[in-house]
Design an enzyme around this catalytic site. Structure first.
Site, PDB file in Angstrom:
ATOM      1  N   PRO A 365      30.237  42.777  53.314  1.00 15.20           N
ATOM      2  CA  PRO A 365      29.453  43.229  52.160  1.00 15.20           C
ATOM      3  C   PRO A 365      28.551  42.090  51.685  1.00 15.20           C
ATOM      4  CG  PRO A 365      31.772  42.926  51.571  1.00 15.20           C
ATOM      5  CD  PRO A 365      31.668  42.664  53.042  1.00 15.20           C
ATOM      6  N   ASP A 541      28.993  36.660  52.136  1.00 13.60           N
ATOM      7  CA  ASP A 541      29.970  37.721  52.403  1.00 13.60           C
ATOM      8  C   ASP A 541      30.861  37.838  51.161  1.00 13.60           C
ATOM      9  OD1 ASP A 541      32.169  39.208  53.180  1.00 13.60           O
ATOM     10  OD2 ASP A 541      32.309  38.298  55.178  1.00 13.60           O
ATOM     11  N   HIS A 542      30.700  38.927  50.474  1.00 12.31           N
ATOM     12  CA  HIS A 542      31.368  39.063  49.176  1.00 12.31           C
ATOM     13  C   HIS A 542      32.887  39.199  49.319  1.00 12.31           C
ATOM     14  CE1 HIS A 542      31.490  39.376  44.996  1.00 12.31           C
ATOM     15  NE2 HIS A 542      30.625  40.343  44.768  1.00 12.31           N
ATOM     16  N   ARG A 543      33.378  39.410  50.530  1.00 11.86           N
ATOM     17  CA  ARG A 543      34.841  39.433  50.707  1.00 11.86           C
ATOM     18  C   ARG A 543      35.422  38.048  50.500  1.00 11.86           C
ATOM     19  NH1 ARG A 543      35.226  41.650  56.682  1.00 11.86           N
ATOM     20  NH2 ARG A 543      33.614  40.055  56.817  1.00 11.86           N
ATOM     21  N   ILE A 545      33.313  35.256  49.097  1.00 16.55           N
ATOM     22  CA  ILE A 545      32.659  34.469  48.045  1.00 16.55           C
ATOM     23  C   ILE A 545      32.323  35.358  46.850  1.00 16.55           C
ATOM     24  CG2 ILE A 545      30.493  33.243  47.545  1.00 16.55           C
ATOM     25  CD1 ILE A 545      30.796  32.263  50.536  1.00 16.55           C
TER      26      ILE A 545
END
Ligand code: COA
Length: 569
Positions: A365, A541-543, A545
């Site tokens: 994401p 990568d929002h998973r 950060i």
């Protein structure tokens, strides 16, 4: 409706038995909605062989004893009645004189009392509900209790699947228990409304513990009892014999949680799963495969999810994992209908990079954080070094400074210098600083890597940048030049633009996009000052950060670039 199995020996000398449809009440052409086994399968006693469905209930016909399915006599869609042979089972032979006794035990073609009691739907006690006396067919309060769970005492309750006021279906999971051997749902014995929940996750429970109280319409008299019994059967326990509990997860003997083996399948939506329209054996099957019933379209009677539906869904997921199937497809259009077209092959690099970019785009994401860095001082230093650099054959562009600055930021925020472990539960933290940079070439985009940027000065970095960019443009990059990066910089500063959203070079977790620096008026508290302003666009990568970390990272990076002393040393 009375429900049990019905069998007879096919050949008195052989260990083969026929499994027949038992007494299913007044129904004489009941549909087989699912065949749960294949020829050659080994089954345990009470494993469901087929699922039948009337307009009142669905029920599994279980194997009367452990054995091997020699032949199947019915298929999904067939109509069957009491006495129809559905399968032949090869069972362990008792041999000699024992065989007669065994045959007597097993051969219960008229589904007599003793057999019925062994295989009928569980008694109220066994099915885990204690009903307060009420007139036939009235709504009454039913305590949902933990049924016989074997030798376990004080079992942990890991999930409560319902809340007060919820409408539940028969067999819908109410709570999930977990022993060191299995996780299992305690299902609702009837359809109804949850009046109160008596437990919470983390509680320890034992056989007989009340987990909830529900209000249900429970029949009383002879005929209603029969109908009620039929619906209880659909709660499933027929497949387990005692069957009140549907095992949902198993652990192997080493105690490894099989949930970790679900590969790319996503976590199951437990509350939706509990409400899904599926028989217990289909639920168990879905659990074994890590398939979320919520996502599966039921093709059975009244939308019931069948084994076949689960299999098809899992296959489609596996195909999706391999080649992008499972994603909505872009429609194919015959463009030539609208004008002249020419079909040219994609370049080799694009053929390779396209799927990698897509894999990153669909798996990670992405969010992009934008900021500006004041590089007025840095650019003055760069210009001051430029002639020295040129004398050494080095082109000193802002990118060398930016890469050095990135090392400082990566040291300060180590999560940006990591990769997500494929198990989804760990980060691989990298202690080295190999930085990739996107290079535009006539053949497409490539990402050469400068190793150990932390150990190199800005001249070394600028030199290597130039050499690798040259190799890239001439198609001379080797595999070793493009491996091992932990973070990438994509600079469009030599071209223009104000901001963009680069795609993370997965399995890295962040990429810095750099646009063209422009002189901008910046308010210093008293006046507007002309400052050379560099736009930064950090995709991450929002998973791994969080947005706040990304904002801190770009702010820190901007500060390092503004005070460029550390970059030249
Ligand atoms: N702001 C203002 N000017 C900039 C700049 C910036 N951020 N970055 C570079 N420049 C200037 C340079 O100083 C140079 O000017 P000069 O010739 O007057 O000294 C000019 O722009 C051209 O620089 P360039 O040749 O692009 O060098 P570079 O070191 O900045 O970049 C590459 C080298 C290989 C990265 C670059 O050529 C490239 O391929 N960029 C494209 C990357 C890409 O396609 N990204 C998209 C991926 S989705």
């Amino acid at each position: 409706m009375k429900f049990g199995y019905n069998l007879e020996k096919g050949n008195p000398m052989a260990d083969k038995i026929q499994v027949k449809v038992p007494d299913i009440g007044d129904f004489d052409a009941v549909e087989v909605i699912d065949v749960l086994v294949s020829e050659g399968d080994s089954v345990e006693a009470e494993d469901g062989l087929i699922t039948l469905e009337t307009d009142k209930a669905a029920m599994d016909v279980p194997a009367p004893e452990a054995g091997k399915v020699v032949s199947l006599k019915v298929s999904a869609g067939d109509k069957v009645a009491e006495g129809t042979v559905i399968a032949e089972l090869e069972v362990a032979g008792d041999g000699g004189s024992d065989e007669g006794a065994s045959a007597d035990d097993r051969d219960s073609g008229d589904a007599g009392e003793s057999e019925a009691s062994a295989t009928d739907a569980p008694s109220e006690e066994a099915s885990g509900d204690r009903e307060k006396a009420a007139p036939a067919g009235e709504r009454k309060e039913v305590e949902i209790t933990v049924p016989d769970i074997g030798d376990f005492d004080e079992v942990e309750l890991i999930d409560v699947l319902v809340s007060e006021g919820d409408e539940v279906e028969e067999e819908q999971g109410i709570v999930t228990l977990e022993t060191d051997k299995a996780a299992m749902d305690v299902p609702a014995p009837h359809a109804g409304t949850i009046k109160s929940v008596k437990v919470k996750a983390g509680d320890k429970v034992s056989e007989g513990s009340v987990v909830a109280v529900m209000e249900a319409l429970v029949g009383g008299g002879e005929s209603e009892a029969a109908a009620d019994s039929a619906s209880s059967e659909s709660v499933a326990p027929a497949t387990t014999g005692k069957g009140e509990v549907v095992a949902t997860e198993t652990r192997d003997t080493a105690g490894t949680d099989k949930r970790a083996d679900r590969g790319s399948l996503q976590a199951i939506d437990e509350s939706g799963f509990a409400k899904a329209h599926a028989t217990p054996s289909v639920r168990r099957f879905a659990r074994e495969l890590g398939a979320d019933l919520v996502k599966i379209h039921g093709s059975g009677y009244k939308g019931r999810i069948t084994h076949e539906d689960v299999k098809k869904w899992v296959k489609s997921q596996l195909r999706g994992a391999g080649g992008g199937a499972g994603l909505p497809q872009v429609p194919e259009i015959d463009h030539s209908k609208f004008g002249d077209v020419e079909r040219v092959p994609l370049g080799r690099i694009k053929k390779i990079s396209g799927p990698r970019l897509q894999a990153s785009w669909v798996n990670a994401p992405h969010v992009t954080q934008h900021d500006d860095a004041d590089i007025t001082k840095m650019d003055a230093v760069r210009k001051a070094l430029k002639s020295d650099a040129e004398s050494m054959g080095i082109k000193m562009t802002p990118l060398a400074f930016i890469m050095k600055a990135c090392v400082h930021a990566l040291r300060e925020f180590p999560d940006f210098n990591s990769s997500l472990d494929p198990d989804g539960e760990h980060l691989i933290m990298k202690k080295y600083f190999h930085l990739g940079f996107a290079a535009d070439t006539p053949n497409g985009l490539v990402v050469p890597v400068i190793r150990d940027v932390d150990e190199k000065n800005v001249f070394d970095v600028a030199r290597e940048l130039g050499e690798l960019a040259e190799k890239a443009r001439n198609g001379k990059l080797q595999q070793k030049h493009m491996q091992g990066a932990c973070f990438t910089v994509s600079s469009l500063g030599g071209i223009g633009g104000t901001a963009f959203t680069p795609i993370v070079n997965a399995p890295e977790v962040a990429i810095l996009g750099v646009s063209k620096a422009e002189m901008k008026p910046v308010w210093n508290g008293q006046d507007f000052e002309p400052r050379l302003t560099l736009p930064l666009s950090l995709s991450y990568d929002h998973r791994v950060i969080d947005g706040a970390a990304a904002a801190r990272f770009t702010r820190y990076l901007a500060d390092v670039l503004a005070d460029c002393r550390n970059l030249v040393m």
